[in-house]
Scaffold this active site. Structure first.
Site, PDB file in Angstrom:
ATOM      1  N   ASN A 189      -9.958  -3.517   1.868  1.00 41.58           N
ATOM      2  CA  ASN A 189      -9.842  -3.177   0.539  1.00 41.58           C
ATOM      3  C   ASN A 189     -10.904  -2.737  -0.381  1.00 41.58           C
ATOM      4  O   ASN A 189     -12.112  -2.803   0.216  1.00 41.58           O
ATOM      5  CB  ASN A 189      -9.158  -4.428   0.012  1.00 41.58           C
ATOM      6  CG  ASN A 189      -7.676  -4.700   0.379  1.00 41.58           C
ATOM      7  OD1 ASN A 189      -6.874  -3.893   0.500  1.00 41.58           O
ATOM      8  ND2 ASN A 189      -7.299  -6.091   0.804  1.00 41.58           N
ATOM      9  N   HIS A 194       0.744  -1.164  -0.076  1.00 45.83           N
ATOM     10  CA  HIS A 194      -0.114   0.040   0.051  1.00 45.83           C
ATOM     11  C   HIS A 194       0.899   1.244  -0.068  1.00 45.83           C
ATOM     12  O   HIS A 194       0.613   2.236   0.654  1.00 45.83           O
ATOM     13  CB  HIS A 194      -0.897  -0.068   1.208  1.00 45.83           C
ATOM     14  CG  HIS A 194      -1.863  -1.198   1.304  1.00 45.83           C
ATOM     15  ND1 HIS A 194      -3.079  -1.230   0.363  1.00 45.83           N
ATOM     16  CD2 HIS A 194      -1.959  -2.496   1.810  1.00 45.83           C
ATOM     17  CE1 HIS A 194      -3.717  -2.277   0.880  1.00 45.83           C
ATOM     18  NE2 HIS A 194      -2.919  -2.845   1.490  1.00 45.83           N
TER      19      HIS A 194
END
Length: 503
Positions: A131, A58
């Site tokens: 997510n 990320h």
């Protein structure tokens, strides 16, 4: 006669030889993880320290501040104060990201998207970290570092490797559901504003009577789902590697504040014992027909950070950060993240990362933690740094005590994550997604994207990896498998004859 190949034994960094590299030690097959499983800790602790200074995963992200407003009363499920009144507002900070790319990579790559929200509540900060998909590739945290390694760079070529990716996926059929979503156009969302977000894990809610239910969190975009096709995503990557960042930033600057509607699915403890799948398995969804969505509230993002590094780069989210009325579940991946996420932040930002303004709880923080690098909050002055003591005014509030858990199983062991009823079925949910949910156009695009992605597999094991993955596609849907095989130039009959039922 050829020389017999020598095999090295699997061992820890200290040389301890061990066996269980796939399954984490738990109390029963669905029970929580035991702290004594040092192999899990070593794998995750080492993995969290593999990159500096950017995030290991990320790394490429965007974020904004905003407000969450309650629109429906769910107090019968939870005593969490942020949900205790219709119309109640709570400040939030949200961060969106790609998963596998480095900080300088394009944010329109085919990749899952991180979707993390920090709620600044009067009972502390609650981080809902998920997510843009309701599931994930794996179901046991021991496999996380292995999986992410395949999404990063090959240690020999220092390049991204489709061979590594498909080799791992083809050896881990539990990944098929998420791979199918990734290969669809949902794998290339048109910016962050036009995608849903999910807590993904199973969590729990606890009400004023200390009654518990299991819960899934869903953020539904009010802007509507929009995706790039594979060609459009590739074209945007060549034009603007920061498309998603620019889109979010400029929308908020122009007063076009993006919104998401928070909804939950609720499952009783009794229902969890009766369903024919493991409700704590991160590779599975809860059918909406059986567990319908319940409205909760609306999140609006309405302020860009003044300084990207200060807020977006230093933002630290952790599923470990819950508040009264919201708690964990035996979801193995969640249990692993409870440990590894704060550890990653302590490594990357320091032991006092929660004093950084974007991470700081705006309400009272009282404890006995002191010192450490970059202590900037006054270090709690002259107050005692031990408990119990006779001098300070900190007291235990027993009204916050959580109820005990009846886990059913009492034997600690390394249980095969796929052994339970429904646990070894990796095909029915992807099959339903492909056949019953996707339109004809979405099906065609997903097959085309899969052919394109698998065309990158190379090397001496190319045919073996392709054939293994094709077996999974055929088990999911014969037409899907046949069309992918045709696109890759594979003679299915010849392969089946050569394998003689081996897979």
């Amino acid at each position: 006669m050829s020389e017999e190949r020598k095999h090295n034994k699997l061992s820890t960094a200290s040389g301890r030889i061990y066996v269980e590299n796939d399954n984490t030690k738990t109390v029963g097959p669905r029970g929580p993880i035991l702290l004594e499983d040092y192999i899990l800790h070593e794998k995750m602790a080492h993995f969290n320290r593999e990159r500096i200074p950017e995030r290991v995963v990320h790394a490429k992200g965007s974020g904004a501040f905003g407000t969450f407003t309650v629109t429906n009363d769910i107090s019968k499920y939870t005593k969490a104060k942020l949900f205790n009144k219709v119309g109640k507002k709570t400040k939030v900070f949200a961060r969106f990201s790609t998963v596998g790319g480095e900080k300088g990579s394009a944010d329109t790559e085919r990749d899952p998207r991180g979707f993390a929200v920090k709620f600044y509540t009067e009972d502390g900060n609650w981080d809902l970290v998920g997510n843009n998909t309701p599931i994930f590739f794996i179901k046991d945290p021991k496999k996380f570092s292995d999986f992410i390694h395949t999404q990063k760079r090959d240690p020999y070529t220092n390049m991204k490797s489709p061979t590594m990716m498909w080799d791992f996926w083809s050896l881990m059929p539990e990944s098929l559901h998420q791979v199918l979503i990734l290969m669809s156009d949902r794998g290339t969302p048109k910016g962050f504003r036009h995608m849903n977000g999910y807590g993904s894990h199973t969590f729990s809610l606890i009400n004023e009577k200390n009654e518990k239910v299991w819960v899934k969190f869903h953020f539904k975009t009010a802007q509507g789902i929009q995706n790039f096709t594979d060609e459009e995503a590739a074209e945007m990557k060549s034009k603007d590697m920061d498309y998603s960042q620019r889109d979010l930033l400029e929308a908020i600057e122009n007063g076009n504040f993006p919104k998401w509607n928070l909804k939950i699915q609720v499952m009783s403890l009794d229902e969890a014992r009766r369903v024919d799948f493991n409700p704590f398995d991160l590779t599975k969804v809860w059918p909406h027909a059986d567990f319908p969505l319940i409205d909760v509230g609306e999140m609006e993002l309405n302020r860009n950070p003044d300084n990207y590094f200060q807020d977006v780069e230093q933002a630290a989210f952790a599923p470990a950060h819950i508040v009264d009325g919201v708690s964990y579940s035996p979801d193995k991946m969640l249990q692993g993240r409870i440990l590894s996420y704060p550890d990653a932040h302590r490594y990357r930002l320091g032991a006092n990362y929660e004093q950084i303004p974007v991470n700081r709880c705006p309400f009272a923080v009282n404890n006995y933690e002191r010192d450490g690098f970059m202590r900037v909050d006054g270090n709690q002055g002259s107050k005692p740094n031990y408990f119990p003591n006779s001098f300070d005014d900190i007291e235990i509030d027993n009204s916050y005590k959580e109820p005990s858990d009846d886990l059913g199983d009492h034997i600690a062991d390394w249980y095969d994550r796929n052994s339970k009823v429904g646990g070894n079925d990796h095909y029915s949910q992807p099959r339903a997604l492909f056949r019953d949910v996707m339109s004809k156009e979405e099906q065609d695009n997903t097959i085309k994207n899969t052919i394109g992605a698998m065309s990158g597999i190379s090397g001496p094991k190319k045919d073996e990896i392709i054939n293994r993955q094709l077996c999974h596609w055929f088990r999911m849907d014969e037409e899907f498998g046949a069309r992918v095989a045709e696109g890759l130039g594979v003679n299915v009959n010849a392969v089946m004859a050569a394998m003689n039922g081996a897979h």
